[in-house]
Design a protein around this motif. Structure first.
Motif, mmCIF file in Angstrom:
data_model
loop_
_atom_site.group_PDB
_atom_site.id
_atom_site.type_symbol
_atom_site.label_atom_id
_atom_site.label_comp_id
_atom_site.label_asym_id
_atom_site.label_seq_id
_atom_site.Cartn_x
_atom_site.Cartn_y
_atom_site.Cartn_z
ATOM 1 N N PRO A 100 1.152 -1.053 -0.192
ATOM 2 C CA PRO A 100 0.147 0.032 0.145
ATOM 3 C C PRO A 100 0.834 1.115 -0.096
ATOM 4 C CG PRO A 100 -0.098 -1.158 2.106
ATOM 5 C CD PRO A 100 0.711 -2.208 0.770
ATOM 6 N N TYR A 118 -3.765 4.043 -1.498
ATOM 7 C CA TYR A 118 -4.366 3.380 0.241
ATOM 8 C C TYR A 118 -5.197 4.555 1.102
ATOM 9 C CZ TYR A 118 -5.521 0.597 4.227
ATOM 10 O OH TYR A 118 -6.475 -0.224 5.109
ATOM 11 N N ALA A 123 -3.164 0.010 6.937
ATOM 12 C CA ALA A 123 -2.534 -0.675 6.157
ATOM 13 C C ALA A 123 -2.141 -1.819 5.839
ATOM 14 C CB ALA A 123 -1.987 0.186 5.246
#
Length: 468
Positions: free
Chosen positions: A77, A99, A118
């Motif tokens: 991400p 993200y 994340a």
């Protein structure tokens, strides 16, 4: 131990962020621009990247494009960190596969929580995302130039609540799933629907808009699905419906909660099978249409009361975007007001005026129960009164006093009798409509029933009084 790549051209910011992440238990690597960050990824595989959006030598846009072309965003991400926290930047970043998008100066707790979330998300989804890697590699991206941007719907505002809307548009626009827009009247649901359509693969085809509450049930079916000649009295010729007109494109069904129960199975069939028949016809017609629906009330209550089909609700609710009321995005009031003022001047070929400092304070201290639409109408009326000069707090307060006087409180009979006859009658009608809307929690069909008038007449009055 998880490794985080920091891509930022600001030395002090990089070192501060490196120290924060190290204290939180992360290993870190450093790059000063997108090209350097991309080069590092040839020899290392960090779990996550924090990347600035604007940098000499290549910024976040270049970084995201490069990673997406390599299929890396499915397993690593990228969180964009930027001082250029505008809505269009947020939307573009999300479309390019970021993200998340966080503005500077950083809220440290928020940034660390986003990093942890994340990484946790990617660890859980890694195997699934690897299988889908080829799909993301082949996905086409849109890069908007200035002339294209001017034709886009104007989604004005950079408040945190509104940037979430931009991010959701970025997430869902390139897909083909149905979208349900939730929000109070006047929050901009049609504008968001246009943005989703124009940032989708269907943008070259039509966006058809229909308010389900604006027509009586007996006409709504024909409007949606069309009719054959002779299908009913007055059907002198065949008519194509909205779904046929929207084939290959998008249809936006506003006030979907007002759709009669009798028509809901037919809409469900279109969503499931992409086929329907015109009123009075037998031939099946195919329509490849994306449906965006909107409502200002909780459809779950209608499902529980069996006035809205549960299967249709779940089909429409594939992806939900909540539009915050204007009182939750106070920092957006000024840019919205300036936008409406500039648009008013352009449409009327007038010199661009402005707002005095005390006028801005007056706007920001008001709660705007009618949301963005109320602000737009207020600015236009104040601009007329200003006559090309700067709009003052006194003019804003005068217009707000009118709004409050027209609200669902006590009717000012003394003020009304001083008005010309027709203006006094209109003032009383507006007062009654506001009372009915308040009692029905914004449900216009219920308000029309309480007033003993047809729903279509209510909409005509709402338009007349600037309440829609």
């Amino acid at each position: 131990m998880f490794e985080v790549l920091i891509v930022d051209d600001d030395h002090n910011f990089r070192e501060t962020l490196r120290e924060l992440l190290s204290d939180a238990g992360y290993l870190t690597r450093i790059a000063t621009n997108a090209e350097e960050g991309i080069a590092l990824l040839q020899t290392t595989t960090p779990n996550l990247t924090l990347c600035d959006w604007k940098m000499p030598g290549g910024g976040g846009e270049q970084f995201l494009k490069s990673l997406q072309s390599e299929g890396l965003l499915t397993t690593m991400p990228v969180i964009i960190l930027t001082a250029h926290g505008t809505g269009p930047n947020a939307m573009q970043a999300m479309q390019l596969g970021a993200y998340d998008f966080i503005t500077k100066p950083l809220d440290i707790d928020l940034a660390l929580a986003t990093v942890a979330r994340a990484i946790r998300h990617m660890e859980l989804q890694r195997e699934v995302e690897l299988l889908r890697q080829q799909r993301f590699r082949d996905r086409s991206l849109k890069n908007l130039n200035e002339s294209e941007e001017e034709s886009k719907p104007q989604l004005i505002g950079n408040s945190p609540a509104w940037i979430e809307v931009f991010k959701n548009i970025g997430r869902v626009a390139a897909t083909d799933v149905g979208v349900l827009l939730l929000g109070e009247s006047g929050t901009g649901k049609e504008v968001v629907a246009r943005a989703i359509h124009q940032n989708s693969a269907r943008s070259r085809r039509s966006l058809i808009i229909l308010n389900c509450a604006a027509l009586p049930p007996e006409l709504l079916e024909s409007e949606l699905f069309g009719h054959e000649r002779g299908a009913f009295t007055g059907a002198m010729a065949q008519k194509r419906g909205k779904f046929e007109a929207a084939d290959g494109g998008t249809i936006f069904l506003d006030e979907i909660g007002e759709l009669p129960l009798s028509l809901q199975p037919k809409l469900l069939r279109v969503l499931q099978e992409h086929t329907f028949e015109r009123v009075g016809g037998t031939a099946s017609i195919h329509a490849d249409v994306r449906v965006i629906a909107a409502t200002n009330r909780p459809l779950e209550d209608d499902v529980e009361q069996k006035t809205f089909r549960a299967d249709l609700f779940y089909r429409l609710n594939a992806f939900t975007v909540r539009l915050p009321p204007l009182r939750e995005r106070q920092s957006d009031i000024l840019p919205l007001a300036e936008y409406f003022l500039a648009r008013y001047a352009q449409r009327n070929q007038l010199a661009l005026t402005g707002l005095t400092a005390d006028a801005i304070v007056a706007l920001q201290n008001y709660s705007f129960p009618g949301n963005v639409r109320e602000l737009e109408h207020l600015i236009e009326r104040a601009a007329v009164k200003a006559g090309g000069r700067a709009i003052t707090a006194e003019q804003i307060q005068e217009e707000l006093a009118k709004e409050k006087g027209a609200g669902p409180g006590v009717f000012d009979t003394q003020a009304a009798v001083a008005l010309p006859f027709h203006d006094a009658v209109a003032s009383w009608e507006r007062h009654l409509i506001n009372l009915a809307l308040k009692a029905s929690h914004g449900n216009k069909s219920d308000a029309a029933r309480r007033l003993g008038i047809h729903r279509r007449l209510l909409y005509e009055k709402l338009t007349q009084f600037g309440l829609v």
